[in-house]
Design a protein around this motif. Sequence first.
Motif, PDB file in Angstrom:
ATOM      1  N   LEU A 154      16.343 -16.488 -13.724  1.00  7.90           N
ATOM      2  CA  LEU A 154      16.702 -15.078 -13.913  1.00  7.90           C
ATOM      3  C   LEU A 154      16.522 -14.640 -15.360  1.00  7.90           C
ATOM      4  N   SER A 155      16.899 -15.488 -16.302  1.00  8.91           N
ATOM      5  CA  SER A 155      16.720 -15.112 -17.702  1.00  8.91           C
ATOM      6  C   SER A 155      15.231 -14.999 -18.029  1.00  8.91           C
ATOM      7  N   ALA A 156      14.427 -15.880 -17.460  1.00  8.14           N
ATOM      8  CA  ALA A 156      12.989 -15.795 -17.679  1.00  8.14           C
ATOM      9  C   ALA A 156      12.411 -14.539 -17.037  1.00  8.14           C
ATOM     10  N   LEU A 157      12.848 -14.236 -15.830  1.00  8.75           N
ATOM     11  CA  LEU A 157      12.354 -13.055 -15.139  1.00  8.75           C
ATOM     12  C   LEU A 157      12.713 -11.778 -15.897  1.00  8.75           C
ATOM     13  N   ILE A 158      13.935 -11.716 -16.388  1.00 14.22           N
ATOM     14  CA  ILE A 158      14.369 -10.544 -17.147  1.00 14.22           C
ATOM     15  C   ILE A 158      13.547 -10.390 -18.414  1.00 14.22           C
ATOM     16  N   LYS A 159      13.206 -11.501 -19.047  1.00 16.50           N
ATOM     17  CA  LYS A 159      12.421 -11.460 -20.280  1.00 16.50           C
ATOM     18  C   LYS A 159      10.967 -11.100 -20.010  1.00 16.50           C
ATOM     19  N   ILE A 160      10.413 -11.591 -18.924  1.00 14.98           N
ATOM     20  CA  ILE A 160       8.987 -11.410 -18.645  1.00 14.98           C
ATOM     21  C   ILE A 160       8.691 -10.106 -17.907  1.00 14.98           C
ATOM     22  N   TRP A 161       9.619  -9.575 -17.123  1.00 14.01           N
ATOM     23  CA  TRP A 161       9.350  -8.427 -16.265  1.00 14.01           C
ATOM     24  C   TRP A 161       8.790  -7.213 -17.012  1.00 14.01           C
ATOM     25  N   PRO A 162       9.327  -6.825 -18.180  1.00 17.29           N
ATOM     26  CA  PRO A 162       8.720  -5.672 -18.868  1.00 17.29           C
ATOM     27  C   PRO A 162       7.243  -5.895 -19.211  1.00 17.29           C
ATOM     28  N   ALA A 163       6.882  -7.100 -19.582  1.00 18.32           N
ATOM     29  CA  ALA A 163       5.473  -7.388 -19.886  1.00 18.32           C
ATOM     30  C   ALA A 163       4.620  -7.303 -18.632  1.00 18.32           C
TER      31      ALA A 163
END
Length: 177
Positions: A154-163
Amino acid sequence: MLSLGHLKNRLGQYAALWIAAFLLCGVAIRATAFFIDLIPAADLVLPAALLGAALALGGGVIATLLSRQTLGTKLAILVLAALLALPLLWAPVSAAVAVAFFADRSIEYSQAYAAFQIGIARLLFPLSQAVGDGDLFGWVWSAFQWVSTVVGFLSALIKIWPAVRRLLGPEPDVEKN
């Protein structure tokens, strides 16, 4: 008073660190496995990856403690670091597990993996004893693995989603009749 901007910034850095620990450890183990067997490669890479992740987390906490943030923000960062330290340390270990899985090997033969599992057991076993009997430990270990993986994902998804959204382009305009 809490600085939500600082907390959000540190959580974003945590997510980036989780992703980096997972990916770099996985790539390093796989690359080292070209020269030596997979299990010794994991034993060589895992301690360095765990140390690097722990030092990076500690560096972020120390930077916050030395900053001009409010006491509430500093305490919140300390609590978050304590809660998220084990999921962060699970990132390189889960990368080793994934590499071993895809190589159709058993990671349980790795001394570094076994040492990590024993260290976590020393931490979690007293907690499971306090809550119930010793049979609870297997469930606690399994829950730790799943929760750590979900937190990291989830932390990775939150970080990557805007990109990813920027990569996909802007939303098409809806035509009005």
